[in-house]
Design a protein around this motif. Structure first.
Motif, short mmCIF file in Angstrom:
data_model
loop_
_atom_site.label_atom_id
_atom_site.label_comp_id
_atom_site.label_asym_id
_atom_site.label_seq_id
_atom_site.Cartn_x
_atom_site.Cartn_y
_atom_site.Cartn_z
N THR A 119 0.75 -1.12 0.05
CA THR A 119 -0.31 0.03 -0.28
C THR A 119 0.60 1.33 0.01
OG1 THR A 119 -2.25 0.99 1.39
CG2 THR A 119 -1.07 0.29 2.94
N SER A 120 0.85 2.26 -0.61
CA SER A 120 1.01 3.50 -0.51
C SER A 120 0.13 4.55 -1.24
CB SER A 120 2.11 2.78 -2.49
OG SER A 120 1.58 3.73 -3.49
N ALA A 121 0.91 6.09 -1.03
CA ALA A 121 -0.26 6.46 -1.53
C ALA A 121 -1.48 6.59 -3.01
CB ALA A 121 0.51 8.31 -2.08
N GLU A 122 -0.25 5.95 -4.00
CA GLU A 122 -1.53 5.69 -4.92
C GLU A 122 -1.84 4.13 -5.28
OE1 GLU A 122 1.76 4.66 -7.93
OE2 GLU A 122 2.49 7.00 -8.02
N GLY A 123 -2.50 3.83 -3.97
CA GLY A 123 -3.23 2.69 -4.16
C GLY A 123 -2.64 1.48 -2.90
N THR A 124 -3.46 0.61 -3.49
CA THR A 124 -3.82 -0.71 -2.17
C THR A 124 -2.95 -1.96 -3.37
OG1 THR A 124 -3.78 0.42 -0.50
CG2 THR A 124 -4.19 -2.47 -0.61
N SER A 170 -0.66 -27.12 -9.17
CA SER A 170 -0.69 -26.84 -7.86
C SER A 170 -2.52 -27.14 -7.71
CB SER A 170 -0.71 -26.16 -6.93
OG SER A 170 -0.88 -24.73 -7.46
N GLY A 171 -2.66 -25.66 -8.77
CA GLY A 171 -5.35 -26.34 -9.09
C GLY A 171 -5.29 -24.58 -7.60
N ALA A 172 -4.46 -24.89 -7.82
CA ALA A 172 -4.86 -23.29 -6.68
C ALA A 172 -4.89 -22.01 -7.68
CB ALA A 172 -2.74 -22.25 -5.81
N ILE A 173 -6.30 -21.08 -7.09
CA ILE A 173 -6.12 -19.93 -7.79
C ILE A 173 -5.64 -18.60 -7.40
CG2 ILE A 173 -8.05 -17.85 -8.26
CD1 ILE A 173 -10.26 -20.83 -7.33
N ILE A 174 -5.00 -18.41 -8.57
CA ILE A 174 -4.44 -16.38 -7.60
C ILE A 174 -4.73 -15.71 -8.21
CG2 ILE A 174 -1.62 -15.98 -8.22
CD1 ILE A 174 -1.18 -18.81 -8.20
N VAL A 175 -4.83 -14.84 -7.04
CA VAL A 175 -5.80 -13.79 -7.46
C VAL A 175 -4.54 -12.34 -6.67
CG1 VAL A 175 -7.83 -11.97 -7.16
CG2 VAL A 175 -7.83 -15.04 -7.06
N MET A 176 -4.62 -11.13 -7.72
CA MET A 176 -4.16 -9.14 -7.37
C MET A 176 -4.88 -9.09 -7.65
SD MET A 176 -3.20 -6.78 -8.17
CE MET A 176 -3.25 -6.44 -10.47
N GLN A 177 -5.58 -8.27 -6.46
CA GLN A 177 -6.95 -7.40 -6.77
C GLN A 177 -6.59 -6.13 -5.92
OE1 GLN A 177 -10.06 -9.32 -4.29
NE2 GLN A 177 -11.72 -8.59 -5.67
N THR A 178 -7.26 -4.89 -6.33
CA THR A 178 -6.74 -3.41 -5.95
C THR A 178 -7.41 -2.55 -5.29
OG1 THR A 178 -7.58 -2.67 -8.33
CG2 THR A 178 -5.45 -2.96 -7.63
N PHE A 179 -7.52 -1.98 -4.03
CA PHE A 179 -8.27 -1.63 -3.31
C PHE A 179 -7.62 0.11 -2.51
CE2 PHE A 179 -7.59 -5.62 -2.01
CZ PHE A 179 -9.16 -5.99 -1.80
N PRO A 180 -7.88 1.18 -2.00
CA PRO A 180 -7.81 1.97 -2.94
C PRO A 180 -6.50 2.50 -1.13
CG PRO A 180 -9.82 2.20 -1.92
CD PRO A 180 -9.90 1.01 -2.03
N PRO A 181 -6.17 3.13 -1.21
CA PRO A 181 -4.62 3.28 -0.18
C PRO A 181 -4.94 3.43 1.34
CG PRO A 181 -4.49 5.61 -1.91
CD PRO A 181 -6.32 4.44 -1.95
N LEU A 182 -4.15 3.00 1.83
CA LEU A 182 -4.66 2.40 3.02
C LEU A 182 -4.26 3.76 3.55
CD1 LEU A 182 -3.70 -1.22 3.55
CD2 LEU A 182 -5.67 -0.03 3.50
N PRO A 183 -4.10 3.92 5.55
CA PRO A 183 -3.60 5.24 6.10
C PRO A 183 -2.76 5.08 6.03
CG PRO A 183 -5.94 4.31 7.61
CD PRO A 183 -5.62 3.38 5.91
N PRO A 184 -1.26 5.93 6.08
CA PRO A 184 0.20 5.64 5.90
C PRO A 184 0.09 5.06 6.81
CG PRO A 184 -0.69 7.84 5.83
CD PRO A 184 -1.95 7.32 6.07
#
Lengths: 481, 180
Positions: A119-124, A170-184
């Motif tokens: 997480t940074s000022a640009e997002g999470t 492995s059959g695992a599902i691998i996910v990347m998701q974005t969120f707003p910046p968290l408090p610093p």
């Protein structure tokens, strides 16, 4: 010889026609580069990487006797810059917080592991893997998920970027998701995902993350015949050890010696001076972390006629009081440019109404360079790519597997005009010890193409050269000294 | 030295002095780099991540660049290293026909190729090619590099690259011819 100009060249060109990058991405990356460029322009430049490698190696050897683990790590860490986040890649780290450690939770047959968060000022960005899930990917992608800080601030996905894929091993599902910046100042955050996942995550600053790393450039080498093998980089972290091994072949016939492969990997061991022995272990976070220490890009290409290959290996951690490490490689093989090809035609009658599970006895025997490859069975299987006929050879021993592989299968006399015959192949140094050849018999409407199929199998034999043994030893600073 | 290379050297020299001038080099190569990476990974977010890594690394390491080869070759060497790292980790193996399925989704390919059998055959032939030959085709046709630039990237002479690509095309042409 036939003319190589259109249509084949144009077809190849069209096949490799990739889409243009999206303008939004290009603009965004441009801004990131500008921002980083300003930082670089206003701070003192690092010395050239090559200079630093040699000076650093000498300094480390001098420091070996009296510097302990943590001081070395603290002294060296900042020189790498704080731009590489484990599991993510290069990002500006000022004000950046990352996951302190991966966290897993089990619910029934499912395991969800959050592997990284940045997480940074640009997002999470959040990465996780889900194993044992009996749900399709698209359903998972629609699941509600959010982050929540201890003071109950809720952060819904921004969906600036989302990726999900299935790891075929492995059959695992691998996910990347974005969120707003968290408090610093956030040091904790909870990840919620449907149906009822709730995982508490600890965060730490990126600077802190970069300090648990010690990197050496031992440049320890050994030569056997035309192959020079060097351990060029060693990164020691709490979670394991990362090595870059470079093989250079000086033979003008361009051998390719690659360590990574099922056949070679089983034979590699890393031994410390306390007698502990370990074989390579896949440690993905460490691979990412170690990348920052690799000398790249190659500033100069090797002269013509030499082949230089860099590969990375990871192992479980070594004890902190170990002072000497030895990489043992009893033997590994390389390929030479020469090859032989043999081919044979085979006819199989699948009958009027072929079914998945039908088996057929066949007798396809091919001898190449004294090695006999026998295909004695064919079976109709339901493969993810469609229903196909799969030919399986009798097991070959490992050396022969490395020397022979299927190079081509064609069905020039297919009894089904317009049938889109596809081929798959395995070969080389496969772990199963068998060769398999498959071809489609499924029409677009799902029906199966029966009758007689005639096709040609081509086998290739390549020259395999084995070198070794190699025992490459180097020193590491001990925390106990 | 081509005009483009000479121009690059001037731009690199300027950016080595002042990193803020790197933007021009980025704009020159961003699209071809993205397309080259996309052809390997076939996933937009991943291609964007890797493209970002390549340019950030290039910016970071620009002081180390020496004009013994072209800037584009140096840049694509970084990309190849990044891709090598990426594929060292367990990702789903991308078969070439999957690669092409994605590519053909843009419709351009199907407009061009009327006979599906031909393209399926070509895909299967490409899949059987050795990786280093496929890489030459990607560098040439996905990235649009010159033979000389490809030679610098893969460490071979320009003539050898040209010969190798022509041989691959000849071979494909011959095998396609058998089918017709």
């Amino acid at each position: 010889m036939m003319n190589s100009q259109p249509p084949v060249e144009e077809m190849v060109r069209s096949l490799y026609q990739a889409p243009q990058a999206e303008q939004q991405f290009l603009d965004s990356l441009g801004r990131r580069l500008d921002k980083r460029a300003v930082q670089l322009a206003t701070t003192r430049r690092r010395p050239g990487r090559r200079w630093w490698i040699y000076a650093g190696s000498v300094a480390l050897l001098v420091a070996l006797g009296w510097l302990a683990w943590q001081p070395v790590a603290r002294a060296i860490g900042p020189l790498f810059g704080y731009d590489f986040i484990e599991g993510v890649g290069l990002v500006p780290t000022e004000g950046v917080r990352t996951l302190a450690a991966p966290v897993a939770q089990i619910q029934g047959t499912e395991i969800l592991m959050v592997t990284q968060l940045v997480t940074s000022a640009e997002g999470t960005r959040l990465w996780y893997r889900l194993e044992g899930a009996d749900r399709p990917l698209n359903e998972l992608a629609l699941d509600p998920a959010w982050l929540e800080t201890p003071d109950q601030q809720k952060f819904e996905p921004t969906n600036d970027a989302f990726s999900a894929r299935v790891d075929r091993d492995s059959g695992a599902i691998i996910v990347m998701q974005t969120f707003p910046p968290l408090p610093p100042e956030a040091t904790q955050v909870s990840f919620y995902a449907a149906p009822d996942w709730h995982i508490r995550l600890e965060l730490r600053s990126a600077t802190e993350a970069a300090q648990n790393l010690m990197v050496l450039y031992p440049d320890a080498c050994q030569t056997d015949h035309a192959v020079r093998l060097c351990v060029t980089t060693v990164a020691l972290a709490d979670e394991g050890i990362y090595l870059v091994v470079q093989s250079e072949s000086t033979d003008p016939n361009a051998f390719r010696f690659e360590l990574i492969g099922d056949w070679n990997m089983e034979r590699i061991t890393l031994v410390d001076d306390l007698g502990h022995q370990r074989t390579p272990t896949y440690l993905p976070n460490l691979l990412e972390l170690g990348e920052m220490a690799v000398e790249e890009p190659a500033a100069s290409e090797p002269p013509d006629g030499r082949v230089l290959i860099q590969e990375a290996l990871t192992f479980e951690p070594v004890p902190k009081d170990a002072t000497i490490l030895t990489l043992h490689i009893p033997a590994f093989s390389g390929r030479k440019g020469e090859r032989m090809i043999t081919q044979k035609t085979l006819t199989i009658d699948l009958g009027e109404a072929p079914q998945v599970g039908d088996t057929f006895e066949i007798d396809l025997r091919m001898t190449i360079r004294g090695i006999e490859v026998v295909f004695d069975q064919a079976e109709i299987i339901d493969d993810p790519n469609g229903v196909m006929v799969l030919l399986t050879s009798r097991p070959l021993d490992e050396i022969k597997r490395c020397e022979v592989r299927v190079v081509d299968v064609s069905l020039p006399d297919s009894s089904a005009p317009g049938n889109t015959s596809r081929t798959t192949m395995t070969g080389g140094c496969s772990v199963t010890g068998e060769m398999q050849i498959g071809f489609d018999i499924e029409h677009d409407d799902g029906s199966l193409q029966g009758g007689t199929h005639t096709f040609t199998v081509r086998l290739e034999a390549v020259d395999v050269v084995t070198v070794g043994p190699f025992e490459i030893t180097w020193a590491v600073p001990s925390a106990e000294q | 030295m081509s005009d483009s290379s000479a121009d690059d050297y001037a731009l690199v020299a300027a950016a080595q002095t002042d990193p803020r001038r790197f933007r021009t080099l980025y704009e020159r190569y961003a699209n071809s780099m993205y397309r080259y990476i996309f052809v390997h990974v076939q996933d937009r977010p991943t291609a964007e991540d890797l493209t970002s890594q390549v340019f950030l690394q290039a910016l970071e390491h620009l002081p180390d660049y020496r004009p013994t080869g072209s800037f584009s070759a140096w840049l694509f060497t970084i990309a190849r290293n990044s891709l090598r790292s990426y594929f060292r980790k367990p990702h789903p193996a991308l078969s070439l026909d999957e690669e092409m399925d994605v590519v053909s989704a843009n419709g351009e390919l199907l407009d061009f190729i009327e006979q599906r059998e031909q393209i399926v055959h070509l895909i299967s032939l490409l899949e059987l090619l050795e990786e280093d030959k496929r890489e030459l085709l990607r560098l040439r046709y996905a990235s649009g590099l010159t033979y000389r630039e490809i030679g610098e990237v893969v460490g071979r002479a320009e003539g050898a690259v040209k010969m190798a690509i022509h041989r691959v095309l000849d071979d494909l042409q011959e095998k396609m011819g058998v089918m017709e």
